[in-house]
Structures are given as structure tokens and as C-alpha cells.
Design a protein around this motif. Structure first.
Motif, PDB file in Angstrom:
ATOM      1  N   PRO A 153       6.931  -6.081  -2.082  1.00  0.00           N
ATOM      2  CA  PRO A 153       5.503  -6.402  -2.562  1.00  0.00           C
ATOM      3  C   PRO A 153       4.531  -5.574  -1.595  1.00  0.00           C
ATOM      4  O   PRO A 153       3.455  -5.379  -1.980  1.00  0.00           O
ATOM      5  CB  PRO A 153       5.328  -7.935  -2.529  1.00  0.00           C
ATOM      6  CG  PRO A 153       6.790  -8.550  -2.808  1.00  0.00           C
ATOM      7  CD  PRO A 153       7.576  -7.328  -2.059  1.00  0.00           C
ATOM      8  N   ALA A 154       5.059  -5.522  -0.319  1.00  0.00           N
ATOM      9  CA  ALA A 154       4.147  -4.765   0.565  1.00  0.00           C
ATOM     10  C   ALA A 154       3.753  -3.131   0.183  1.00  0.00           C
ATOM     11  O   ALA A 154       2.752  -2.726   0.785  1.00  0.00           O
ATOM     12  CB  ALA A 154       4.792  -4.929   1.862  1.00  0.00           C
ATOM     13  N   ASN A 155       4.718  -2.450  -0.635  1.00  0.00           N
ATOM     14  CA  ASN A 155       4.579  -1.362  -1.031  1.00  0.00           C
ATOM     15  C   ASN A 155       3.435  -1.290  -2.398  1.00  0.00           C
ATOM     16  O   ASN A 155       3.036  -0.139  -2.556  1.00  0.00           O
ATOM     17  CB  ASN A 155       5.922  -0.563  -1.304  1.00  0.00           C
ATOM     18  CG  ASN A 155       6.511  -0.496  -0.490  1.00  0.00           C
ATOM     19  OD1 ASN A 155       6.076  -0.277   0.785  1.00  0.00           O
ATOM     20  ND2 ASN A 155       7.984  -0.604  -0.579  1.00  0.00           N
ATOM     21  N   TYR A 156       2.992  -2.333  -2.672  1.00  0.00           N
ATOM     22  CA  TYR A 156       2.042  -2.389  -3.996  1.00  0.00           C
ATOM     23  C   TYR A 156       0.544  -2.396  -3.254  1.00  0.00           C
ATOM     24  O   TYR A 156       0.480  -3.114  -2.313  1.00  0.00           O
ATOM     25  CB  TYR A 156       2.490  -3.255  -4.824  1.00  0.00           C
ATOM     26  CG  TYR A 156       3.605  -3.175  -5.691  1.00  0.00           C
ATOM     27  CD1 TYR A 156       3.547  -2.778  -7.016  1.00  0.00           C
ATOM     28  CD2 TYR A 156       4.695  -3.642  -5.029  1.00  0.00           C
ATOM     29  CE1 TYR A 156       4.553  -2.692  -7.666  1.00  0.00           C
ATOM     30  CE2 TYR A 156       5.924  -3.400  -5.717  1.00  0.00           C
ATOM     31  CZ  TYR A 156       6.090  -2.750  -7.160  1.00  0.00           C
ATOM     32  OH  TYR A 156       7.268  -2.653  -7.645  1.00  0.00           O
ATOM     33  N   ARG A 157      -0.366  -1.608  -4.032  1.00  0.00           N
ATOM     34  CA  ARG A 157      -1.570  -1.926  -3.681  1.00  0.00           C
ATOM     35  C   ARG A 157      -2.579  -1.997  -4.872  1.00  0.00           C
ATOM     36  O   ARG A 157      -2.055  -1.451  -6.061  1.00  0.00           O
ATOM     37  CB  ARG A 157      -2.134  -0.923  -2.604  1.00  0.00           C
ATOM     38  CG  ARG A 157      -1.776   0.484  -3.174  1.00  0.00           C
ATOM     39  CD  ARG A 157      -2.086   1.371  -2.108  1.00  0.00           C
ATOM     40  NE  ARG A 157      -2.007   2.846  -2.338  1.00  0.00           N
ATOM     41  CZ  ARG A 157      -1.503   4.028  -1.995  1.00  0.00           C
ATOM     42  NH1 ARG A 157      -0.963   3.685  -0.713  1.00  0.00           N
ATOM     43  NH2 ARG A 157      -1.689   5.177  -2.342  1.00  0.00           N
TER      44      ARG A 157
END
Length: 196
Positions: A153-157
Motif C-alpha cells: 500500500p505504501a507504493n500507492y498515492r
């Protein structure tokens, strides 16, 4: 056959994948009015040896979504008995994925697109290797992204742009030179949430 841990992670994710999503989730002020929902399906095909997801770059010559990153897929035809059949047929047509080498694990909840599709993402693991053959009229490139990248999820923005006079926000999960956004990113984010 997929490694038991990958298969279990994916089947667990599918059972924990939450509820339906839409292109309007991040844009509460933009709501569909009388939008027809055409059934469609895409295939999230995972190559188990590398744990990569197969994606396409749509041809720049297409009328709808030219040059965008997408899963293989399209609308359900009358000859498709199920949405899974539609996803497998489209993957065969678009990238040359042979019938019979996909171990279908299940489907994510539907995703409503701003272009009028009720899209179902079918998740499957390849049981044999194959060399993708892009259908030149629809696909300019076939490439793969590590599942680990798409599952984090940290790779989504959340990004945005103006659309029909209003700012529209959407998910993006870039990878190298590939800008993965919109419905493709939102669908993959749903699977990522289930994988946590």
C-alpha cells in the motif's frame, strides 16, 4: 502449479478483499447519472516463478484509453458463458495467453468505471510458461510488475487532474517508466488491501 504459500496468500486475499469499488470512490461530488453498466472482465495473471503480474500498455491508436496501462480484458461477449470466460478470451486475444494454463483462484469485487463498465477482476496463477504476443491493434507492449510492488500500500498515492471541468482524483502506483493509474491501480489496490 503455484507455490502453496503464494496460492494461499492470494486465496486469503480474495476472501478478505472488501466491497465493490468505483472510479467515483475518491470523487464524491462526481456521481454517475443513468450510466449504463456493461459487464466486463480483466485478468490479473500472476507468473508464480517470478511472482509478477502481467500488464499491457494499450495501443496509442485506440479510441478509448490510448496508451494507458491495463490488465488484459474487455467486455463480456454473448459467446462468453461467464465473466471468467470473458477474461480468459480477452487475454488470449490481446497477449496470446494460451487457454488452459491459468489456475483461476477467484474474483475481486466489481469495479464501476467512469466509462460505463461493471468490471470484474479475475485472479489467476499461470501453470506453465508462455511468451506474450501483443495484438498489434490493441496492445503496444506487454510487461510485468513484481507482485510485491503492487501489494505494498505504501507504493500507492492519490493524484488528480481536471476532467470535464472538475478535479478528479484517482489512485496511481507507478513502476519504473510505467504510470499505472485509474481503474487498474484501484483494482490492484483492492487486492493489495486483501494481501495485508
Amino acid at each position: 502449479m503455484a507455490a502453496p504459500d503464494l496460492r494461499k496468500r492470494l486465496t486469503d486475499a480474495l476472501s478478505n478483499s472488501g466491497s465493490a469499488s468505483s472510479d467515483f470512490d475518491l470523487n464524491k461530488s462526481i456521481q454517475p447519472m443513468g450510466l449504463t453498466q456493461t459487464p466486463a472482465a480483466v485478468l490479473i495473471a500472476i507468473r508464480p516463478a517470478l511472482e509478477t503480474v502481467i500488464l499491457t500498455k494499450r495501443s496509442a491508436r485506440l479510441k478509448h484509453h490510448p496508451g494507458q496501462i491495463a490488465f488484459p480484458g474487455g467486455k463480456q461477449d454473448p459467446t462468453d458463458a461467464t465473466l471468467t470466460d470473458a477474461a480468459l478470451r480477452e487475454a488470449h486475444e490481446e497477449i496470446g495467453l494460451p487457454y488452459g494454463i491459468v489456475d483461476v483462484l477467484g474474483a475481486l469485487p466489481t469495479h464501476q468505471t467512469v466509462t460505463g463498465y461493471q468490471m470484474t477482476a479475475i485472479v489467476g496463477v499461470l501453470t506453465a510458461d508462455f511468451d506474450p504476443i501483443p495484438e498489434a491493434g490493441e496492445v503496444s507492449e506487454v510487461f510485468e510488475v513484481p507482485l510485491a510492488h503492487l501489494a505494498d500500500p505504501a507504493n500507492y498515492r492519490i493524484e488528480g487532474r481536471h476532467w470535464r471541468g472538475q478535479r478528479r482524483e484517482y489512485y496511481a502506483v507507478p513502476y519504473g517508466p510505467y504510470y499505472i493509474w485509474g481503474a487498474t491501480a484501484r483494482i490492484m489496490r483492492g487486492l493489495a488491501d486483501g494481501l495485508q
